[in-house]
Each structure stands twice: as structure tokens, then as C-alpha cells.
Scaffold this motif. Structure first.
Motif, PDB file in Angstrom:
ATOM      1  N   VAL A  10       0.833  -1.205   0.000  1.00  0.00           N
ATOM      2  CA  VAL A  10       0.000   0.000   0.000  1.00  0.00           C
ATOM      3  C   VAL A  10       0.869   1.256   0.000  1.00  0.00           C
ATOM      4  O   VAL A  10       0.653   2.186  -0.788  1.00  0.00           O
ATOM      5  N   THR A  11       1.860   1.312   0.876  1.00  0.00           N
ATOM      6  CA  THR A  11       2.715   2.506   0.905  1.00  0.00           C
ATOM      7  C   THR A  11       3.523   2.637  -0.380  1.00  0.00           C
ATOM      8  O   THR A  11       3.816   3.756  -0.826  1.00  0.00           O
ATOM      9  N   ASP A  12       3.865   1.521  -1.017  1.00  0.00           N
ATOM     10  CA  ASP A  12       4.623   1.601  -2.259  1.00  0.00           C
ATOM     11  C   ASP A  12       3.759   2.032  -3.438  1.00  0.00           C
ATOM     12  O   ASP A  12       4.283   2.375  -4.492  1.00  0.00           O
ATOM     13  N   TYR A  13       2.454   2.035  -3.266  1.00  0.00           N
ATOM     14  CA  TYR A  13       1.542   2.625  -4.255  1.00  0.00           C
ATOM     15  C   TYR A  13       1.414   4.132  -4.058  1.00  0.00           C
ATOM     16  O   TYR A  13       1.488   4.904  -5.008  1.00  0.00           O
ATOM     17  N   TYR A  14       1.176   4.534  -2.799  1.00  0.00           N
ATOM     18  CA  TYR A  14       0.742   5.911  -2.530  1.00  0.00           C
ATOM     19  C   TYR A  14       1.786   6.787  -1.834  1.00  0.00           C
ATOM     20  O   TYR A  14       1.765   8.000  -2.009  1.00  0.00           O
ATOM     21  N   GLY A  15       2.644   6.188  -1.007  1.00  0.00           N
ATOM     22  CA  GLY A  15       3.569   6.966  -0.190  1.00  0.00           C
ATOM     23  C   GLY A  15       3.124   6.952   1.254  1.00  0.00           C
ATOM     24  O   GLY A  15       3.074   5.883   1.886  1.00  0.00           O
ATOM     25  N   PRO A  16       2.771   8.095   1.835  1.00  0.00           N
ATOM     26  CA  PRO A  16       2.270   8.130   3.210  1.00  0.00           C
ATOM     27  C   PRO A  16       0.980   7.328   3.338  1.00  0.00           C
ATOM     28  O   PRO A  16       0.140   7.329   2.424  1.00  0.00           O
ATOM     29  N   ILE A  17       0.817   6.655   4.460  1.00  0.00           N
ATOM     30  CA  ILE A  17      -0.408   5.904   4.735  1.00  0.00           C
ATOM     31  C   ILE A  17      -0.744   6.052   6.212  1.00  0.00           C
ATOM     32  O   ILE A  17       0.077   6.499   7.010  1.00  0.00           O
ATOM     33  N   VAL A  18      -1.947   5.685   6.579  1.00  0.00           N
ATOM     34  CA  VAL A  18      -2.325   5.624   7.991  1.00  0.00           C
ATOM     35  C   VAL A  18      -1.892   4.260   8.487  1.00  0.00           C
ATOM     36  O   VAL A  18      -2.401   3.236   8.049  1.00  0.00           O
ATOM     37  N   TYR A  19      -0.930   4.242   9.396  1.00  0.00           N
ATOM     38  CA  TYR A  19      -0.359   2.966   9.837  1.00  0.00           C
ATOM     39  C   TYR A  19      -0.273   2.872  11.361  1.00  0.00           C
ATOM     40  O   TYR A  19      -1.004   2.118  11.972  1.00  0.00           O
ATOM     41  N   THR A  20       0.590   3.660  11.963  1.00  0.00           N
ATOM     42  CA  THR A  20       0.740   3.549  13.418  1.00  0.00           C
ATOM     43  C   THR A  20      -0.495   4.058  14.157  1.00  0.00           C
ATOM     44  O   THR A  20      -0.722   3.684  15.310  1.00  0.00           O
ATOM     45  N   HIS A  21      -1.304   4.882  13.495  1.00  0.00           N
ATOM     46  CA  HIS A  21      -2.502   5.419  14.151  1.00  0.00           C
ATOM     47  C   HIS A  21      -3.780   4.859  13.547  1.00  0.00           C
ATOM     48  O   HIS A  21      -4.845   5.467  13.679  1.00  0.00           O
ATOM     49  N   PHE A  22      -3.698   3.712  12.905  1.00  0.00           N
ATOM     50  CA  PHE A  22      -4.908   3.056  12.451  1.00  0.00           C
ATOM     51  C   PHE A  22      -5.765   2.702  13.669  1.00  0.00           C
ATOM     52  O   PHE A  22      -5.261   2.224  14.680  1.00  0.00           O
ATOM     53  N   ALA A  23      -7.063   2.989  13.581  1.00  0.00           N
ATOM     54  CA  ALA A  23      -8.020   2.739  14.672  1.00  0.00           C
ATOM     55  C   ALA A  23      -7.757   3.609  15.897  1.00  0.00           C
ATOM     56  O   ALA A  23      -8.294   3.338  16.973  1.00  0.00           O
ATOM     57  N   THR A  34       4.594   9.464   7.478  1.00  0.00           N
ATOM     58  CA  THR A  34       5.403   9.590   6.276  1.00  0.00           C
ATOM     59  C   THR A  34       5.867   8.201   5.854  1.00  0.00           C
ATOM     60  O   THR A  34       5.897   7.264   6.664  1.00  0.00           O
ATOM     61  N   GLN A  35       6.261   8.052   4.609  1.00  0.00           N
ATOM     62  CA  GLN A  35       6.738   6.742   4.185  1.00  0.00           C
ATOM     63  C   GLN A  35       8.009   6.346   4.934  1.00  0.00           C
ATOM     64  O   GLN A  35       8.201   5.164   5.261  1.00  0.00           O
ATOM     65  N   GLU A  36       8.853   7.291   5.239  1.00  0.00           N
ATOM     66  CA  GLU A  36      10.058   6.993   6.013  1.00  0.00           C
ATOM     67  C   GLU A  36       9.690   6.398   7.359  1.00  0.00           C
ATOM     68  O   GLU A  36      10.265   5.388   7.792  1.00  0.00           O
ATOM     69  N   ALA A  37       8.709   7.000   8.035  1.00  0.00           N
ATOM     70  CA  ALA A  37       8.279   6.498   9.336  1.00  0.00           C
ATOM     71  C   ALA A  37       7.645   5.120   9.209  1.00  0.00           C
ATOM     72  O   ALA A  37       7.834   4.252  10.079  1.00  0.00           O
ATOM     73  N   VAL A  38       6.892   4.910   8.140  1.00  0.00           N
ATOM     74  CA  VAL A  38       6.246   3.616   7.919  1.00  0.00           C
ATOM     75  C   VAL A  38       7.292   2.524   7.750  1.00  0.00           C
ATOM     76  O   VAL A  38       7.194   1.441   8.349  1.00  0.00           O
ATOM     77  N   TYR A  39       8.314   2.792   6.951  1.00  0.00           N
ATOM     78  CA  TYR A  39       9.346   1.784   6.737  1.00  0.00           C
ATOM     79  C   TYR A  39      10.099   1.464   8.027  1.00  0.00           C
ATOM     80  O   TYR A  39      10.422   0.302   8.308  1.00  0.00           O
ATOM     81  N   LYS A  40      10.374   2.464   8.819  1.00  0.00           N
ATOM     82  CA  LYS A  40      11.034   2.206  10.102  1.00  0.00           C
ATOM     83  C   LYS A  40      10.155   1.342  11.003  1.00  0.00           C
ATOM     84  O   LYS A  40      10.643   0.456  11.714  1.00  0.00           O
ATOM     85  N   GLU A  41       8.848   1.578  10.936  1.00  0.00           N
ATOM     86  CA  GLU A  41       7.929   0.762  11.719  1.00  0.00           C
ATOM     87  C   GLU A  41       7.862  -0.660  11.178  1.00  0.00           C
ATOM     88  O   GLU A  41       7.731  -1.615  11.944  1.00  0.00           O
TER      89      GLU A  41
END
Length: 526
Positions: free
Chosen positions: A149-162, A172-179
Motif C-alpha cells: 500500500v505505501t509503495d503505491y501511494y507513499g504516506p499511509i495511515v499505519y501507526t494510528h490506524f483505529a 510519512t513513508q520513512e516512518a512507515v518503513y522504520k515501523e
């Protein structure tokens, strides 16, 4: 496109579930509490939905197959240079010529957040304290699902989902990859501890449709996935990239290595490959022009495994493809080379060949003491043998080059070959040539997994694909030679949840268009 009613119904569904992120956090999969009370069904049913949801073919009551066509086949499979629809969809102008269709390109976002990530979230909560084996597998699947998903769009809702208190804030995508790397750390740690404490444990085996049911195999998958993601950020964060790769490389459980080691959604337990339906029933998946150019030029023995010869009597026995972005409005390509994929073909997500090519690139970057050429040849060999081709020497020593593309209908679409390397490894070649060889063979080996092919082609520029003949991107946002870099965020967000949309665009750090590079897409290789 076949079954228009399903598709338009799906688009209405997507419009409702991409406009407001509070709704996206609602589980729509239809799993009841009663379903979850038998044996390990509490965990296994959810994980079954998640596994099917990667190569999307989960039937949530709205039909199967068309979601996959929207989430992957009409974007990544085409943008990655693998295949093209033989029908003149939308009058001939659509994603192919960068006249991007929001209803198609919102699908990855809408389906993942509505059906798959809620199951991941619930599985995490249900297994965290009660079953570390299932918890570790959930974490691996979470990364496998969401990196697409992030490789399609870039930033995504990840750590704060729900997380309503945080306003479902995007990362940010950088933060997502680190996570992602943290999630894999957790997965490997808990699975390792669980295996050591319960060496005979096999509770997950009857729910496993990706591997062999062994927890140790899932640790290998986690390590291999870490290698993939580490290499993705090779230029965006060099030190993090190298350290994460080596963490996987040095893990005691290893990575995928043998040609029979792969991760694939199995069709043995009721799952059907949506690509097979699109191919054989809908007649909408054909060989691409880059595939024709490279595989015909190389006389690649995998050609007959991947594609069928033309049904058009003019080209009997030949393998012919379709060039992207020609805006054709006819049906003259319907007799060209379709895929060999059927509904019973397992949907491959990762292979040992891919891992060997990752190791070849790591060696080329001096991250390891391995020899890049040896790893490269191991990758080619693993791919050929995976497809039942035992004679590999001739191919490994081949100096053959890609062939020029000659269109079967319109000579204006003809184009000289762009790929400049042969299969043979040349130790004295420069670093760019070696990388092009690695990436071209990696691209061939990963077929038909378009999500990974498109990501890696964007990252490195290899293989050298043909540019679109007509570029109808909005305001010319996509450079014809640089090609499409991402998908726009779902259009419904702009009107129904403008605050969420603004947060995503701010996290992107650029314009919300298909020409904006993602964080890891640096435009350089060294």
C-alpha cells in the motif's frame, strides 16, 4: 471489463469507504463471533482472510476477481511492464496512457483498509498475550500487506490506524518503513522464542496457505521480507538499509534459498487465483511489449511457462505483446499472447530467486563478502528450476540481447529495444551494467508479481521499459521518460475528509499526483 455491474457496485462501495477514515476502521469482512469460537478458528479465520487479501481474492459478498483487477492488474501489473489488457477499456484512454482512473486506483486503499487491515488489527489484539506464534505471523502478514500500500501511494495511515485520539494521523513513508522493521523485529523475536519453547508446535499449519505451516519457515519469510524492504531504501537511508539487510542475512534461521522455497497463496484450499480468471474467462491479460522484447530477444526458456503463443493465425507459434499508452480503440490484439496463469495457479508473492538477486545487489554494494556474480547466477538458476527448466548453462552464458518491438497492428507503435544487457554475467563490467543485469533478471524471475516489479523498476530504472506513446497525465505531471511514480490518494478523501487528505499530502511532501516520487525513489542508484 467483464461484469460491469460488479465493478460499478464496487466503485460505489469504495466511494463510501475512502471518504471517511472512521468508516474505514470498521470491519466489513462479515466474520461472526460464532465463527471464531471453534479450536483455533479465533485466530485462523482472520489470518486466512489476511492471506487471501494480499493477492486480493477474498469474497466479502460482492464478488471475487474484480477487486484484484482494480487493486493490482490495471496499475502495478501494467506499470511494472508485465502485461496489458487487450480490450480498449474506457475508449482506449485510461491508466495505460496516464489518464488515471480514480475508481481503479483507489481500490488498493479502499479494500485494504476496509477488509484486510481491520482483521490484522483484531488479530494483533487477540493473539498478543495469548498466542505468540499466531501473533508473530500476524506481524509478518501486516508488513507484507501494508508495504504494498505505501509503495503505491507513499504516506499511509499505519501507526494510528483505529486511533481516534490521534485523529488517524498518517505517517510519512520513512516512518512507515522504520515501523515495518520494528514489526519484523517483533515477529522474529516472538517466533524464535516460541519455536525454542515449543519445537513441535504446529497449530497454524491448517490455516497456512502461503507456506508449509512451520513457524521456522515464517521466520525465513520475515528475514527475506526484511531484505526486500532494506534494499528498497538503499539510497534513501543508506546506513539503515545496510544494517537491516545484514540483520536478515546473519539471522540463524536464514532466508529463502532453494528453488522450491517460495511464498505463494495456495489454491489447494479453495482460493482461486484472480489473475487466472482475468486471463482465461475475461480475456484481459496479455503479454506486454517489454516482455516480448526481452524474452524473445533472450530466447528465454521461461517464455512458454509464462505466456501462450498467439491465437491469431497470422502469428501462429509466436509470442507477441502490447505496448502501453497507445490508446488503441480496436480489438485486433485479442489474438496475441495471453498468460498461462489459470485459476489454479498459486499466486506467488516471493521466491528464492528474488532473494538471491537481493544478495547479488548487496554484494555489489559491498555490504557482504559474497560474490555478486555467484549470487546472480544462483538467482537465475533458482528461477529457471522453479519453473522446471533444468538446463541452465546455455542461458547463463548467453550474449543475446533484447529485440526491437514491432507492433502487430500499427507501425507507429514500433520502438527500438531499450534493454541493453544480456543474461551472461561479465565480471569486468562496470557497476551500472552489473546492476542492470541483476534487476532485469530479477524482473523476469518475479513475474507475474507486478507490485514488486513496479516498485523495483521505479527504484532502479531497470529493466529499461518502453515509454508510453501518448501521455495524457493531468497537467503533464508524469514525465514520459521518467514514467509514473505513484498513484494519487483516493479522490473521495478530498471532498469527504479534507483534513485527512491535507495531512496525507503534507506527509507526502509534494503534489498529490502520479509524477511525485516516493521517499525511497531517489532517482539515483549509488
Amino acid at each position: 471489463m467483464k461484469r460491469y455491474g460488479w465493478i460499478f457496485g464496487g466503485l460505489l462501495l469504495l466511494a463510501s469507504c475512502t471518504g471517511d477514515f472512521k468508516d474505514i476502521n470498521t470491519d466489513l469482512s462479515g466474520v461472526t463471533d460464532e465463527d471464531l469460537q471453534i479450536d483455533y478458528n479465533e485466530h485462523g479465520i482472520r489470518l486466512g482472510i489476511i492471506q487471501q487479501g494480499i493477492y486480493f481474492n477474498y469474497d466479502y459478498g460482492k464478488g471475487k476477481n474484480w477487486p484484484f483487477q482494480l487493486t493490482q492488474n490495471l496499475n502495478a501489473d501494467m506499470f511494472g511492464g508485465y502485461m496489458h489488457d487487450g480490450k480498449p477499456l474506457n475508449g482506449g484512454s485510461h491508466n495505460s496512457d496516464y489518464n488515471l482512473q480514480d475508481g481503479w486506483n483507489s481500490a488498493m486503499w479502499g479494500h485494504t483498509y476496509s477488509y484486510i487491515l481491520p482483521q490484522i488489527y483484531q488479530s494483533e489484539n487477540a493473539t498478543r498475550d495469548n498466542h505468540s506464534g499466531f501473533f508473530g505471523i500476524t506481524k509478518i502478514l501486516k508488513v507484507e500487506v501494508m508495504h504494498r500500500v505505501t509503495d503505491y501511494y507513499g504516506p499511509i495511515v499505519y501507526t494510528h490506524f483505529a486511533d481516534s485520539d490521534a485523529g488517524y494521523a498518517p505517517d510519512t513513508q520513512e516512518a512507515v518503513y522504520k515501523e515495518f522493521f520494528c514489526e519484523l523485529d517483533t515477529a522474529v523475536t516472538v517466533l524464535t522464542d516460541y519455536v525454542e519453547s515449543n519445537p513441535e508446535a504446529a497449530e497454524f499449519s491448517r490455516f497456512d496457505i502461503l507456506m508449509d505451516g512451520k513457524y521456522t519457515s515464517w521466520i525465513k519469510f520475515a528475514n527475506s521480507l526484511r531484505m526486500r524492504l532494506a534494499m528498497r531504501i538503499a539510497l534513501a537511508d543508506k546506513e539503515k538499509s545496510r544494517s537491516e539487510f545484514l540483520k536478515a542475512f546473519n539471522n540463524e534461521y536464514g532466508v529463502l534459498e532453494a528453488e522450491n522455497e517460495l511464498v505463494a497463496v495456495s489454491t489447494q484450499s479453495g482460493y482461486t487465483n484472480p489473475l487466472g480468471e482475468l486471463n482465461l474467462v475475461w480475456n484481459e491479460t496479455y503479454m506486454s511489449a517489454p516482455m516480448e522484447s526481452i524474452m524473445n530477444g533472450y530466447e528465454d526458456p521461461r517464455k512458454a511457462v509464462y505466456f501462450a503463443t498467439c491465437q491469431d493465425k497470422t502469428y501462429t507459434g509466436q509470442y507477441r505483446g502490447i505496448r502501453q499508452g497507445t490508446c488503441f480503440s480496436h480489438t485486433s490484439y485479442l489474438g496475441l499472447s495471453k498468460l498461462q496463469a489459470t485459476q489454479k495457479t498459486d499466486a506467488v508473492l516471493m521466491t528464492a530467486a528474488e532473494v538471491w538477486f537481493l544478495r547479488a545487489e548487496a554484494a555489489l554494494r559491498d555490504w557482504t563478502s559474497e560474490n555478486a556474480g555467484t549470487c546472480y547466477e544462483r538467482g537465475v538458476t533458482a528461477s529457471l528450476r522453479q519453473h522446471g527448466i533444468s538446463q541452465t548453462a546455455d542461458y547463463l552464458n548467453s550474449d543475446k540481447l533484447a529485440a526491437d518491438f514491432v507492433d502487430t497492428y500499427d507501425t507507429e507503435n514500433n520502438i527500438k529495444a531499450r534493454c541493453t544487457v544480456s543474461p551472461k554475467w561479465i565480471e569486468t563490467a562496470d557497476r551500472d551494467t552489473k546492476l542492470e543485469k541483476i534487476m532485469t533478471q530479477k524482473w523476469l524471475a518475479m513475474f507475474p508479481e507486478g507490485c514488486e516489479a513496479w516498485a523495483e523498476q521505479r527504484r532502479t530504472g531497470y529493466p529499461r521499459l518502453f515509454p508510453v506513446r501518448f501521455n495524457h497525465s493531468k497537467d503533464g505531471c508524469v514525465d514520459t521518460e521518467i514514467m509514473i511514480r505513484r498513484l494519487n490518494f483516493p479522490g473521495g478523501l478530498q471532498t469527504e475528509n479534507p483534513e485527512q487528505y491535507r495531512a496525507l499530502v503534507n506527509a507526502l511532501g509534494g503534489d498529490d499526483n502520479a509524477g511525485t516520487r516516493l521517499w525511497w525513489d531517489t532517482g539515483t542508484n549509488w
